[in-house]
Design an enzyme around this catalytic site. Structure first.
Site, PDB file in Angstrom:
ATOM      1  N   ASP A  10       0.882  -1.163   0.000  1.00 38.57           N
ATOM      2  CA  ASP A  10       0.000   0.000   0.000  1.00 38.57           C
ATOM      3  C   ASP A  10       0.923   1.217   0.000  1.00 38.57           C
ATOM      4  O   ASP A  10       1.535   1.544   1.016  1.00 38.57           O
ATOM      5  CB  ASP A  10      -0.884  -0.046   1.260  1.00 38.57           C
ATOM      6  CG  ASP A  10      -1.621   1.260   1.501  1.00 38.57           C
ATOM      7  OD1 ASP A  10      -1.630   2.115   0.601  1.00 38.57           O
ATOM      8  OD2 ASP A  10      -2.191   1.422   2.604  1.00 38.57           O
TER       9      ASP A  10
ATOM     10  N   LYS B 257       3.104  11.231  -3.698  1.00 38.61           N
ATOM     11  CA  LYS B 257       1.982  10.630  -4.428  1.00 38.61           C
ATOM     12  C   LYS B 257       1.078  11.715  -5.036  1.00 38.61           C
ATOM     13  O   LYS B 257       0.345  11.474  -5.984  1.00 38.61           O
ATOM     14  CB  LYS B 257       1.196   9.758  -3.444  1.00 38.61           C
ATOM     15  CG  LYS B 257       0.181   8.840  -4.068  1.00 38.61           C
ATOM     16  CD  LYS B 257      -0.337   7.868  -3.040  1.00 38.61           C
ATOM     17  CE  LYS B 257      -1.531   7.098  -3.498  1.00 38.61           C
ATOM     18  NZ  LYS B 257      -2.022   6.192  -2.460  1.00 38.61           N
TER      19      LYS B 257
ATOM     20  N   GLU C 131      -7.244   0.750  -4.067  1.00 46.51           N
ATOM     21  CA  GLU C 131      -7.151   0.687  -2.602  1.00 46.51           C
ATOM     22  C   GLU C 131      -8.457   0.244  -1.923  1.00 46.51           C
ATOM     23  O   GLU C 131      -8.446  -0.665  -1.102  1.00 46.51           O
ATOM     24  CB  GLU C 131      -6.653   2.026  -2.053  1.00 46.51           C
ATOM     25  CG  GLU C 131      -5.174   2.189  -2.346  1.00 46.51           C
ATOM     26  CD  GLU C 131      -4.665   3.606  -2.307  1.00 46.51           C
ATOM     27  OE1 GLU C 131      -5.393   4.490  -1.829  1.00 46.51           O
ATOM     28  OE2 GLU C 131      -3.535   3.830  -2.767  1.00 46.51           O
TER      29      GLU C 131
ATOM     30  N   ASP D 183     -12.944   5.214   2.002  1.00 44.09           N
ATOM     31  CA  ASP D 183     -11.492   5.211   2.210  1.00 44.09           C
ATOM     32  C   ASP D 183     -10.948   6.634   2.142  1.00 44.09           C
ATOM     33  O   ASP D 183     -10.794   7.209   1.062  1.00 44.09           O
ATOM     34  CB  ASP D 183     -10.874   4.315   1.115  1.00 44.09           C
ATOM     35  CG  ASP D 183      -9.359   4.238   1.205  1.00 44.09           C
ATOM     36  OD1 ASP D 183      -8.779   4.846   2.101  1.00 44.09           O
ATOM     37  OD2 ASP D 183      -8.760   3.546   0.352  1.00 44.09           O
TER      38      ASP D 183
END
Ligand code: AMP
Length: 600
Positions: free
Chosen positions: A7, A68, A172, A196
């Site tokens: 992850d 990211k 994810e 999420d």
């Protein structure tokens, strides 16, 4: 060879492996199950993870985080422009690709986001290898469900630079649904909504789970919404408060901004369990301290628009899935930011006070699901993962530009993947020899509002009246959500297949190869550093053991004095060279000198 699931988070990363019939979350060398996605460059070292995060206020220009948020984006992207203003390190424009300059080993180095993400991925790979005692190359990397094609491809490139064989990518929230489903062992069919909200991205996914079968019904989200945005709101609030109180503007003071962000993030976390939090920074600027605080109500008020946006996405995703909210059986919370009470309260209320599921660890669920998926990819049918089926969807529509610059959707969003679709194109003019095809993704009617993926030209169309020259275009999306487009000239049957050109922001094959070589150099340097620090420790140990043993042996005063003086000299030498790049040969020579004296 084992496979792992990684992850790769905006704030933290986590790695897991499937072993002995179950998934194990792997702790790093400090014993923590999540590792900060930070990379820091010092004069002679490159640090990744916890050690790098510790450098964030002292070495802020060379400590990189939230990478990211840059990956797969262009420099002129408004979100890149907004983010970089608040970061301690710089981001420069290289032909509209964001790049990060740092000082390392007394030299200036420029990295692309893919290289920095690769360093985090490699750290996770090393963590797994240390735990499993084996080399690991096959990995599944997770991406936010709402990542576009460029962001996915750039993440896969980062995996390649890190020396990983990326056997798949999984969204994810889907990975979290897998973790939830495997944990709960749902016998009957259940509609599960995964909410999420992490450090940088937000996803909502609705999955139908039955046993080990996972069918994604719809996904929605925002690749730029998460805990870091809530921190930024607090930072902005205290910038203006400090300005009002002391007339000092810290907006351009990167060190002050970094110090303020650290305390704001702490305050935000505190507000998840308390209603008040202190925000204090000594000598923030101009000799003034920041002595303030924030209430939970104020924090919620500052972030209200963001919180509301998450609920709007839930509503839209439900509409896309065609499932009524009453038919959602479980709402599962994933990601660190779902600890915020207001978000839980808003969700609970929306789902008519249904109990939100917190049975899976919000920080580890994604890596857990990725490891299970990785295992299923390499083992196929197996007793433990028997009947494992995973069907995901694409988050954004894929289309081709029509003559009036409208988006001609070929594969609508939320189509199940993998998928393949043919599209027939005709010439617009008599004797048209070539055709330019422009591919986009997004939901807007005009292509200029959508994300350009790439263009290619197909030439050599035989002379024919308009509409009779024909080209077939094949759109293929694999299980990782990655798109390949090919065109075939129909009349001649000339199957000159063209794979879609890499869009401008992407790395070329040559660049990736070059970065793989650079990463190898870093690996070697890190290994040398490790060996050197091991040798320094061994020499220090040896010096102390000589000192201890001296009293147990019969030695003359002269012998004692000369040994003692050598020990003192070596310990002093080690002390002053702790931070300097000492050559291994020097270390060995010093050890030999002491050994000789001791043996004599
Ligand atoms: P993740 O990407 O899932 O690791 O989530 C990281 C984000 O969760 C960061 O922005 C953290 O500040 C945030 N976070 C972690 N714990 C809490 C908490 N107790 N309250 C609010 N936010 C939190």
């Amino acid at each position: 060879m084992p496979t792992i699931g990684i992850d790769l988070g905006t704030t933290n990363s986590c790695v897991a492996a499937f072993r002995n019939g179950r998934v194990e979350i792997i702790a790093n060398d400090r014993g923590n199950r999540v590792t900060p996605s930070y990379v820091s460059f010092t004069m002679d070292e490159r640090l990744v993870g916890e050690a790098a995060k510790e450098d964030v206020t002292s070495n802020y220009t060379n400590t990189l985080c939230q990478i990211k948020r840059l990956i797969g984006r262009t420099y002129d992207d408004p979100s890149v422009q907004a983010d970089t203003k608040l970061w301690g390190f710089s981001v420069i424009d290289d032909d509209n690709k964001p790049k990060i300059p740092v000082i390392h080993s007394y030299k200036s180095n420029i990295f692309c986001p893919e290289q920095i993400s690769a360093m985090v991925l490699e750290e996770m790979k090393n963590t797994a290898e240390a735990f499993l005692g084996e080399t690991v190359t096959d990995a599944v990397i997770t991406v936010p469900a709402y990542f576009n094609d460029a962001q996915r491809k750039a993440t896969r490139d980062a995996g390649e630079i890190a020396g990983l064989n990326v056997i798949g990518m999984i969204n994810e929230p889907t990975a979290a649904a897998v973790a939830y489903g495997l944990d709960r062992q749902c016998k009957s069919e259940r509609n599960v909504l995964i909410f999420d909200l992490g450090g940088g991205t937000f996803d909502v996914t609705i999955v139908e789970i039955k046993g080990r079968k996972f069918f994604v019904k719809a996904t929605g989200g925002d690749t730029h919404l998460g805990g870091e945005d809530f921190d930024n709101k607090l930072v902005e609030h205290f910038i203006s408060e400090f300005k009002q109180q002391h007339g000092e503007n810290i907006s351009d003071n990167k060190r002050a901004l970094n110090r303020l962000r650290v305390v704001c993030e702490e305050a935000k976390r505190k507000l998840s369990s308390s209603t008040q939090a202190k925000v204090q920074v000594d000598a923030l600027q101009g000799g003034y301290d920041l002595r303030s605080g924030i209430s939970r109500a104020k924090f919620e008020n500052l972030n209200f628009d963001y919180f509301k946006r998450t609920l709007d996405t839930v509503k839209n995703t439900l509409t896309d899935s065609g499932i009524e909210k009453e038919n959602i059986d479980d709402v599962v919370l994933v990601g660190g930011s779902t600890r915020i009470p207001k978000i839980r309260e808003m969700l609970e209320k929306f789902f008519d006070y249904m109990e939100l599921k917190r049975t899976i660890n919000p920080d580890e669920a994604v890596a857990y699901g990725a490891a299970a998926y990785a295992f299923s990819l390499v083992t196929g049918k197996d007793t433990v993962m028997e009947e494992f089926v995973l069907q995901d969807v694409i988050p954004l529509s894929i289309g081709i530009e029509n003559k009036s610059r409208e988006m001609g959707v070929i594969i609508p969003r939320n189509t199940t993947i993998p998928t393949k679709k043919w599209n027939n194109r005709q010439t617009l003019k008599d004797n048209q020899e070539k055709m330019i095809l422009k591919i986009f993704e997004g939901e807007r009617a005009l292509t200029k509002e959508n994300h350009f993926l790439g263009a290619f030209t197909i030439s050599g169309i035989p002379p024919a009246p308009r509409k009779e020259g024909k080209v077939r275009v094949l759109f293929e999306i694999n299980a990782s959500g990655i798109l390949h487009v090919k065109a075939i000239e129909k009349i001649t049957g000339n199957s000159s297949e063209i794979t879609i050109a890499r869009d401008k922001g992407r790395l070329s094959e040559r660049e990736i190869k070059q970065m793989v070589r650079e990463a190898e150099k870093f690996r070697q340097k890190d290994e040398e550093l490790k060996q050197r620090s091991k040798a320094m420790n061994a020499l220090e140990d040896f010096a102390y053991s000589v000192k201890d043993k001296m009293s147990q042996k019969y030695l003359t005063t002269r012998q004692k004095e000369s040994l003692m003086s050598k020990v003192t000299e070596i310990l002093h030498w080690l002390d002053i060279n702790k931070k300097e790049p000492v050559e291994m040969s020097h270390l060995e020579a010093k050890k030999k000198e002491l050994e000789q004296l001791w043996n004599d």
